[in-house]
Scaffold this motif. Structure first.
Motif, PDB file in Angstrom:
ATOM      1  N   UNK A 102       0.869  -1.185   0.000  1.00 34.08           N
ATOM      2  CA  UNK A 102       0.000   0.000   0.000  1.00 34.08           C
ATOM      3  C   UNK A 102       0.896   1.223   0.000  1.00 34.08           C
ATOM      4  N   UNK A 103       0.662   2.134  -0.922  1.00 32.74           N
ATOM      5  CA  UNK A 103       1.538   3.298  -1.087  1.00 32.74           C
ATOM      6  C   UNK A 103       0.859   4.604  -0.704  1.00 32.74           C
ATOM      7  N   UNK A 104      -0.214   4.487   0.064  1.00 30.99           N
ATOM      8  CA  UNK A 104      -0.911   5.698   0.486  1.00 30.99           C
ATOM      9  C   UNK A 104      -1.482   5.518   1.881  1.00 30.99           C
ATOM     10  N   UNK A 105      -1.321   6.530   2.728  1.00 29.28           N
ATOM     11  CA  UNK A 105      -1.756   6.446   4.137  1.00 29.28           C
ATOM     12  C   UNK A 105      -3.283   6.473   4.273  1.00 29.28           C
ATOM     13  N   UNK A 106      -3.980   7.073   3.315  1.00 30.77           N
ATOM     14  CA  UNK A 106      -5.444   7.168   3.377  1.00 30.77           C
ATOM     15  C   UNK A 106      -6.107   5.793   3.301  1.00 30.77           C
ATOM     16  N   UNK A 107      -5.491   4.881   2.566  1.00 30.08           N
ATOM     17  CA  UNK A 107      -6.025   3.523   2.424  1.00 30.08           C
ATOM     18  C   UNK A 107      -5.928   2.778   3.758  1.00 30.08           C
ATOM     19  N   UNK A 108      -4.838   2.983   4.490  1.00 32.58           N
ATOM     20  CA  UNK A 108      -4.662   2.342   5.801  1.00 32.58           C
ATOM     21  C   UNK A 108      -5.689   2.866   6.792  1.00 32.58           C
ATOM     22  N   UNK A 149      -1.132  -7.790  16.272  1.00 29.98           N
ATOM     23  CA  UNK A 149      -0.149  -8.388  15.354  1.00 29.98           C
ATOM     24  C   UNK A 149       0.269  -7.493  14.208  1.00 29.98           C
ATOM     25  N   UNK A 150      -0.268  -6.273  14.106  1.00 29.52           N
ATOM     26  CA  UNK A 150       0.127  -5.326  13.070  1.00 29.52           C
ATOM     27  C   UNK A 150       0.972  -4.212  13.686  1.00 29.52           C
ATOM     28  N   UNK A 151       2.124  -3.965  13.093  1.00 33.09           N
ATOM     29  CA  UNK A 151       3.060  -2.983  13.652  1.00 33.09           C
ATOM     30  C   UNK A 151       3.823  -2.271  12.544  1.00 33.09           C
ATOM     31  N   UNK A 152       4.157  -1.007  12.791  1.00 31.72           N
ATOM     32  CA  UNK A 152       4.923  -0.205  11.822  1.00 31.72           C
ATOM     33  C   UNK A 152       5.807   0.803  12.535  1.00 31.72           C
ATOM     34  N   UNK A 153       6.985   1.030  11.991  1.00 28.80           N
ATOM     35  CA  UNK A 153       7.945   1.955  12.596  1.00 28.80           C
ATOM     36  C   UNK A 153       8.312   3.063  11.617  1.00 28.80           C
ATOM     37  N   UNK A 154       8.405   4.290  12.136  1.00 27.95           N
ATOM     38  CA  UNK A 154       8.797   5.450  11.319  1.00 27.95           C
ATOM     39  C   UNK A 154       9.801   6.316  12.033  1.00 27.95           C
ATOM     40  N   UNK A 155      10.945   6.556  11.381  1.00 36.02           N
ATOM     41  CA  UNK A 155      11.994   7.411  11.947  1.00 36.02           C
ATOM     42  C   UNK A 155      12.234   8.577  10.998  1.00 36.02           C
ATOM     43  N   UNK A 156      12.236   9.799  11.553  1.00 36.56           N
ATOM     44  CA  UNK A 156      12.405  10.992  10.725  1.00 36.56           C
ATOM     45  C   UNK A 156      13.130  12.084  11.505  1.00 36.56           C
ATOM     46  N   UNK A 157      13.987  12.823  10.799  1.00 35.84           N
ATOM     47  CA  UNK A 157      14.664  13.979  11.405  1.00 35.84           C
ATOM     48  C   UNK A 157      14.352  15.240  10.600  1.00 35.84           C
ATOM     49  N   UNK A 158      14.043  16.337  11.307  1.00 40.36           N
ATOM     50  CA  UNK A 158      13.689  17.608  10.669  1.00 40.36           C
ATOM     51  C   UNK A 158      14.001  18.766  11.612  1.00 40.36           C
ATOM     52  N   UNK A 159      14.070  19.969  11.038  1.00 41.25           N
ATOM     53  CA  UNK A 159      14.326  21.174  11.851  1.00 41.25           C
ATOM     54  C   UNK A 159      13.144  21.482  12.764  1.00 41.25           C
ATOM     55  N   UNK A 160      11.937  21.216  12.273  1.00 43.80           N
ATOM     56  CA  UNK A 160      10.708  21.440  13.041  1.00 43.80           C
ATOM     57  C   UNK A 160      10.203  20.118  13.605  1.00 43.80           C
ATOM     58  N   UNK A 161       9.836  20.093  14.888  1.00 44.87           N
ATOM     59  CA  UNK A 161       9.396  18.856  15.554  1.00 44.87           C
ATOM     60  C   UNK A 161       8.071  18.372  14.983  1.00 44.87           C
ATOM     61  N   UNK A 163       6.725  18.826  12.008  1.00 46.50           N
ATOM     62  CA  UNK A 163       6.902  18.242  10.661  1.00 46.50           C
ATOM     63  C   UNK A 163       7.504  16.840  10.750  1.00 46.50           C
ATOM     64  N   UNK A 164       8.478  16.680  11.639  1.00 42.17           N
ATOM     65  CA  UNK A 164       9.120  15.375  11.844  1.00 42.17           C
ATOM     66  C   UNK A 164       8.115  14.356  12.373  1.00 42.17           C
ATOM     67  N   UNK A 165       7.255  14.791  13.285  1.00 39.25           N
ATOM     68  CA  UNK A 165       6.228  13.920  13.892  1.00 39.25           C
ATOM     69  C   UNK A 165       5.223  13.441  12.841  1.00 39.25           C
ATOM     70  N   UNK A 166       4.765  14.364  12.000  1.00 41.60           N
ATOM     71  CA  UNK A 166       3.774  14.032  10.961  1.00 41.60           C
ATOM     72  C   UNK A 166       4.349  13.067   9.924  1.00 41.60           C
ATOM     73  N   UNK A 167       5.566  13.358   9.463  1.00 40.83           N
ATOM     74  CA  UNK A 167       6.185  12.512   8.435  1.00 40.83           C
ATOM     75  C   UNK A 167       6.598  11.151   8.989  1.00 40.83           C
ATOM     76  N   UNK A 168       6.929  11.076  10.300  1.00 36.95           N
ATOM     77  CA  UNK A 168       7.245   9.797  10.946  1.00 36.95           C
ATOM     78  C   UNK A 168       6.005   8.912  11.020  1.00 36.95           C
ATOM     79  N   UNK A 169       4.845   9.517  11.285  1.00 40.54           N
ATOM     80  CA  UNK A 169       3.570   8.769  11.311  1.00 40.54           C
ATOM     81  C   UNK A 169       3.252   8.214   9.931  1.00 40.54           C
ATOM     82  N   UNK A 170       3.466   9.027   8.901  1.00 39.26           N
ATOM     83  CA  UNK A 170       3.236   8.573   7.513  1.00 39.26           C
ATOM     84  C   UNK A 170       4.131   7.390   7.168  1.00 39.26           C
TER      85      UNK A 170
END
Length: 267
Positions: A102-108, A149-161, A163-170
Motif C-alpha cells: 500500500x503506497x498511500x496512508x489514506x487507504x490504511x 499483530x500489526x506494527x509499523x515503525x517510522x523514523x524521521x529527522x527535521x528542523x521542526x518537531x 513536521x518530523x512527527x507528521x512525516x514519521x507517522x506517515x
C-alpha cells in the motif's frame, strides 16, 4: 558570412551565384496559394489578413498553456478500490502473504478505522558540522500498532518537531507489517507470546526474542518493550548484544526480530 566574390577556375574573381531554394511539395503549394491571394487582394490587405491569423493562433496557444499550468490534479489511489474492500472484510493477512504494498496512508485509515494507536518511542536532537557552522535537527521514532499483530515503525529527522512527527507517522503507516504470534504450551485463549525464537540485526546491535509463559511479562529494556508491546505480545524474554547505547539501532533491531517470525513456515 557568405563571400560575395569567389575565385574562378582560371583564378579570376567573379560574383557568386545564388542557389535556388528547394521547397517540399506541401510548401510549394502554400507559396502558390499565397501568390494567387496577393494578386486578387493586394499586398497591403494580404499582410493584414496574415497578421490577424497569426494573432488568433498565438492567443489560442497562450490560453491553452495558461489553463494547463493552473489545472488542478485530482487525487488518485495507487491501489484499486476492489483490493481495499477485500482487505476490509477480514483478508488483510492475504495482502502481506502475497506481497501487495500500500503506497498511500489514506487507504490504511480506511482499512483499520482508528484502531491503530500511535506511541512515541524516542526523540533526540542530532547535529552535523558544516562550513557555515553546526546545524541541529530533531530526530523522532514513532511506533504504530493495533495490539493484534500489526506494527509499523517510522523514523524521521527535521528542523521542526511537528513536521518530523507528521512525516514519521506517515512512514510508520506505509511500513505496516504483520507479526506471527503464538502460545507457550497449550492453545487456550488468544496468542500472547512469540511463536518461536527470532533475532534481528542492525549495525552492531543484535536483539533476540524468546517465547515465555503466561504472566511472565516483557523482559526487555524500555525502548524494546514499547515496540514489542505495540505488536500485541504480552510475554517474552529478550537478549541484546553490541552497542545498545545507540537507541535508534536497538529500536529497529527489535522490530526486525519480530518481523523475522515469518521466516519459518510451521503449523
Amino acid at each position: 558570412r557568405m563571400k560575395k566574390f569567389i575565385r574562378n577556375k582560371k583564378n579570376k574573381w567573379q560574383i557568386r551565384k545564388k542557389k535556388s531554394k528547394r521547397y517540399s511539395r506541401f510548401k510549394q503549394k502554400k507559396l502558390i496559394k499565397s501568390k494567387i491571394i496577393k494578386k486578387l487582394v493586394g499586398s497591403g490587405a494580404y499582410d493584414k489578413i496574415k497578421k490577424n491569423y497569426f494573432n488568433a493562433v498565438y492567443m489560442k496557444k497562450r490560453i491553452y498553456f495558461r489553463k494547463r499550468r493552473y489545472r488542478k490534479r485530482k487525487f488518485k489511489h495507487r491501489t484499486t478500490l476492489k483490493e481495499i474492500i477485500k482487505f476490509k472484510i477480514g483478508l488483510i493477512e492475504n495482502m502481506f502473504l502475497r506481497g501487495l504494498s500500500i503506497r498511500d496512508t489514506k487507504i490504511i485509515d480506511i482499512i483499520f478505522h482508528k484502531k491503530l494507536k500511535i506511541s512515541k518511542v524516542k526523540s533526540t536532537q542530532v547535529s552535523r558540522l558544516s562550513r557555515s557552522g553546526r546545524k541541529s535537527k530533531k530526530k523522532i521514532a514513532i511506533v504504530i500498532g493495533d495490539y493484534k499483530g500489526h506494527i509499523g515503525l517510522g523514523i524521521k529527522s527535521s528542523c521542526n518537531i511537528h513536521e518530523a512527527y507528521k512525516s514519521a507517522i506517515k512512514k510508520a503507516k506505509l511500513s505496516l507489517i504483520k507479526i506471527r504470534r503464538g502460545h507457550w504450551s497449550k492453545q487456550i485463549g488468544g496468542p500472547h507470546t512469540v511463536k518461536y525464537k527470532s533475532s534481528g540485526k542492525i549495525g552492531s546491535v543484535v536483539i533476540a526474542i524468546f517465547p515465555a509463559p503466561v504472566g511472565s511479562g516483557i523482559k526487555a529494556a524500555n525502548f524494546q518493550s514499547k515496540v514489542i508491546r505495540q505488536g500485541g505480545i504480552n510475554d517474552c524474554y529478550t537478549k541484546s548484544y553490541g552497542f545498545t547505547k545507540s537507541t535508534f539501532n536497538t529500536i529497529q533491531a527489535s522490530l526486525k526480530a519480530l518481523i523475522a517470525s515469518y521466516n519459518y513456515i510451521t503449523n
